[in-house]
Design a protein around this motif. Structure first.
Motif, PDB file in Angstrom:
ATOM      1  N   MET A 145       0.849  -1.170   0.000  1.00 32.38           N
ATOM      2  CA  MET A 145       0.000   0.000   0.000  1.00 32.38           C
ATOM      3  C   MET A 145       0.900   1.240   0.000  1.00 32.38           C
ATOM      4  SD  MET A 145      -3.165   0.944   2.487  1.00 32.38           S
ATOM      5  CE  MET A 145      -2.361   0.781   4.044  1.00 32.38           C
ATOM      6  N   PRO A 146       0.741   2.148  -0.971  1.00 33.01           N
ATOM      7  CA  PRO A 146       1.602   3.333  -1.024  1.00 33.01           C
ATOM      8  C   PRO A 146       1.332   4.287   0.138  1.00 33.01           C
ATOM      9  CG  PRO A 146       0.090   3.280  -2.909  1.00 33.01           C
ATOM     10  CD  PRO A 146      -0.197   2.090  -2.064  1.00 33.01           C
ATOM     11  N   HIS A 147       2.376   4.970   0.554  1.00 32.31           N
ATOM     12  CA  HIS A 147       2.266   5.932   1.642  1.00 32.31           C
ATOM     13  C   HIS A 147       3.243   7.078   1.407  1.00 32.31           C
ATOM     14  CE1 HIS A 147       5.675   3.425   2.771  1.00 32.31           C
ATOM     15  NE2 HIS A 147       6.108   4.479   3.426  1.00 32.31           N
ATOM     16  N   CYS A 148       3.042   8.146   2.148  1.00 30.21           N
ATOM     17  CA  CYS A 148       3.913   9.322   2.077  1.00 30.21           C
ATOM     18  C   CYS A 148       5.150   9.072   2.939  1.00 30.21           C
ATOM     19  CB  CYS A 148       3.135  10.531   2.590  1.00 30.21           C
ATOM     20  SG  CYS A 148       4.141  12.019   2.757  1.00 30.21           S
ATOM     21  N   ASN A 149       6.319   9.348   2.412  1.00 27.89           N
ATOM     22  CA  ASN A 149       7.555   9.176   3.180  1.00 27.89           C
ATOM     23  C   ASN A 149       7.690  10.200   4.301  1.00 27.89           C
ATOM     24  OD1 ASN A 149       8.393   6.981   1.682  1.00 27.89           O
ATOM     25  ND2 ASN A 149       9.695   8.189   0.330  1.00 27.89           N
ATOM     26  N   ASN A 150       7.018  11.331   4.191  1.00 27.94           N
ATOM     27  CA  ASN A 150       7.135  12.378   5.207  1.00 27.94           C
ATOM     28  C   ASN A 150       6.195  12.137   6.389  1.00 27.94           C
ATOM     29  OD1 ASN A 150       8.043  14.988   6.231  1.00 27.94           O
ATOM     30  ND2 ASN A 150       6.017  15.711   5.687  1.00 27.94           N
ATOM     31  N   CYS A 151       4.893  11.943   6.128  1.00 29.06           N
ATOM     32  CA  CYS A 151       3.929  11.843   7.223  1.00 29.06           C
ATOM     33  C   CYS A 151       3.314  10.452   7.362  1.00 29.06           C
ATOM     34  CB  CYS A 151       2.812  12.868   7.047  1.00 29.06           C
ATOM     35  SG  CYS A 151       1.697  12.522   5.670  1.00 29.06           S
ATOM     36  N   ASP A 152       3.664   9.534   6.481  1.00 29.25           N
ATOM     37  CA  ASP A 152       3.200   8.153   6.504  1.00 29.25           C
ATOM     38  C   ASP A 152       1.704   8.003   6.232  1.00 29.25           C
ATOM     39  OD1 ASP A 152       4.208   5.552   6.574  1.00 29.25           O
ATOM     40  OD2 ASP A 152       3.395   5.238   8.580  1.00 29.25           O
ATOM     41  N   SER A 153       1.054   9.023   5.649  1.00 31.04           N
ATOM     42  CA  SER A 153      -0.364   8.934   5.277  1.00 31.04           C
ATOM     43  C   SER A 153      -0.518   8.067   4.036  1.00 31.04           C
ATOM     44  CB  SER A 153      -0.929  10.319   4.959  1.00 31.04           C
ATOM     45  OG  SER A 153      -0.971  11.108   6.095  1.00 31.04           O
ATOM     46  N   TYR A 154      -1.697   7.431   3.910  1.00 29.42           N
ATOM     47  CA  TYR A 154      -2.003   6.653   2.715  1.00 29.42           C
ATOM     48  C   TYR A 154      -2.172   7.590   1.524  1.00 29.42           C
ATOM     49  CZ  TYR A 154      -4.802   4.293  -0.758  1.00 29.42           C
ATOM     50  OH  TYR A 154      -5.262   3.800  -1.927  1.00 29.42           O
ATOM     51  N   VAL A 155      -1.628   7.197   0.387  1.00 29.41           N
ATOM     52  CA  VAL A 155      -1.859   7.884  -0.884  1.00 29.41           C
ATOM     53  C   VAL A 155      -2.233   6.827  -1.922  1.00 29.41           C
ATOM     54  CG1 VAL A 155      -0.376   9.884  -0.465  1.00 29.41           C
ATOM     55  CG2 VAL A 155       0.603   7.842  -1.461  1.00 29.41           C
ATOM     56  N   SER A 156      -3.039   7.199  -2.882  1.00 24.31           N
ATOM     57  CA  SER A 156      -3.477   6.233  -3.885  1.00 24.31           C
ATOM     58  C   SER A 156      -2.344   5.922  -4.867  1.00 24.31           C
ATOM     59  CB  SER A 156      -4.684   6.767  -4.640  1.00 24.31           C
ATOM     60  OG  SER A 156      -4.306   7.849  -5.464  1.00 24.31           O
ATOM     61  N   ARG A 213       7.344  11.628  -1.697  1.00 26.78           N
ATOM     62  CA  ARG A 213       8.129  12.260  -0.632  1.00 26.78           C
ATOM     63  C   ARG A 213       7.293  13.183   0.224  1.00 26.78           C
ATOM     64  NH1 ARG A 213      12.248  14.754  -4.738  1.00 26.78           N
ATOM     65  NH2 ARG A 213      10.227  15.022  -5.719  1.00 26.78           N
ATOM     66  N   VAL A 214       6.201  13.718  -0.326  1.00 24.48           N
ATOM     67  CA  VAL A 214       5.317  14.644   0.383  1.00 24.48           C
ATOM     68  C   VAL A 214       3.939  14.545  -0.262  1.00 24.48           C
ATOM     69  CG1 VAL A 214       6.008  16.612  -1.039  1.00 24.48           C
ATOM     70  CG2 VAL A 214       5.111  17.028   1.233  1.00 24.48           C
ATOM     71  N   CYS A 215       2.880  14.692   0.543  1.00 26.46           N
ATOM     72  CA  CYS A 215       1.511  14.535   0.036  1.00 26.46           C
ATOM     73  C   CYS A 215       0.654  15.725   0.489  1.00 26.46           C
ATOM     74  CB  CYS A 215       0.927  13.220   0.540  1.00 26.46           C
ATOM     75  SG  CYS A 215       0.461  13.220   2.288  1.00 26.46           S
ATOM     76  N   PRO A 216      -0.603  15.789   0.073  1.00 28.01           N
ATOM     77  CA  PRO A 216      -1.464  16.908   0.481  1.00 28.01           C
ATOM     78  C   PRO A 216      -1.723  16.972   1.986  1.00 28.01           C
ATOM     79  CG  PRO A 216      -2.402  15.791  -1.410  1.00 28.01           C
ATOM     80  CD  PRO A 216      -1.241  14.960  -0.943  1.00 28.01           C
ATOM     81  N   HIS A 217      -1.499  15.884   2.708  1.00 23.17           N
ATOM     82  CA  HIS A 217      -1.705  15.880   4.158  1.00 23.17           C
ATOM     83  C   HIS A 217      -0.528  16.493   4.915  1.00 23.17           C
ATOM     84  CE1 HIS A 217      -5.186  13.373   3.525  1.00 23.17           C
ATOM     85  NE2 HIS A 217      -4.443  12.566   2.795  1.00 23.17           N
ATOM     86  N   CYS A 218       0.598  16.683   4.281  1.00 25.25           N
ATOM     87  CA  CYS A 218       1.795  17.239   4.927  1.00 25.25           C
ATOM     88  C   CYS A 218       1.611  18.745   5.115  1.00 25.25           C
ATOM     89  CB  CYS A 218       3.033  16.981   4.082  1.00 25.25           C
ATOM     90  SG  CYS A 218       3.460  15.252   3.903  1.00 25.25           S
ATOM     91  N   GLU A 219       1.589  19.179   6.355  1.00 25.40           N
ATOM     92  CA  GLU A 219       1.420  20.609   6.629  1.00 25.40           C
ATOM     93  C   GLU A 219       2.741  21.351   6.651  1.00 25.40           C
ATOM     94  OE1 GLU A 219      -0.889  21.158  10.120  1.00 25.40           O
ATOM     95  OE2 GLU A 219      -2.519  19.902   9.395  1.00 25.40           O
ATOM     96  N   ASP A 220       3.853  20.642   6.841  1.00 24.09           N
ATOM     97  CA  ASP A 220       5.137  21.296   7.015  1.00 24.09           C
ATOM     98  C   ASP A 220       6.014  21.306   5.770  1.00 24.09           C
ATOM     99  OD1 ASP A 220       5.462  18.540   7.145  1.00 24.09           O
ATOM    100  OD2 ASP A 220       7.156  18.655   8.519  1.00 24.09           O
TER     101      ASP A 220
END
Length: 52
Positions: free
Chosen positions: A1-12, A28-35
Motif C-alpha cells: 500500500m503506497p504511503h507518504c515518506n514524510n507523514c506516513d499517510s495513505y496515498v493512492s 516524498r510529500v503529500c497533500p496531508h503534509c502541513e510542514d
C-alpha cells in the motif's frame, strides 16, 4: 500500500504515479503534509500554513 515518506499517510497508486519521481513507488510529500511541499523536483519547508 503506497504511503507518504514524510507523514506516513495513505496515498493512492494514481497519486504516486503522477507525483512520485521516476522509479519511486512512494511519494516524498503529500497533500496531508502541513510542514513540507513540492517545489519542482525538490521538497521544501512550507513558508506559511496551508489553507484547507
Amino acid at each position: 500500500m503506497p504511503h507518504c515518506n514524510n507523514c506516513d499517510s495513505y496515498v493512492s497508486e494514481a497519486y504516486v504515479r503522477v507525483f512520485a519521481p521516476e522509479g519511486m513507488d512512494t511519494v516524498r510529500v503529500c497533500p496531508h503534509c502541513e510542514d513540507k511541499l513540492r517545489d519542482g523536483a525538490d521538497v521544501r519547508e512550507a513558508r506559511a500554513p496551508r489553507q484547507q
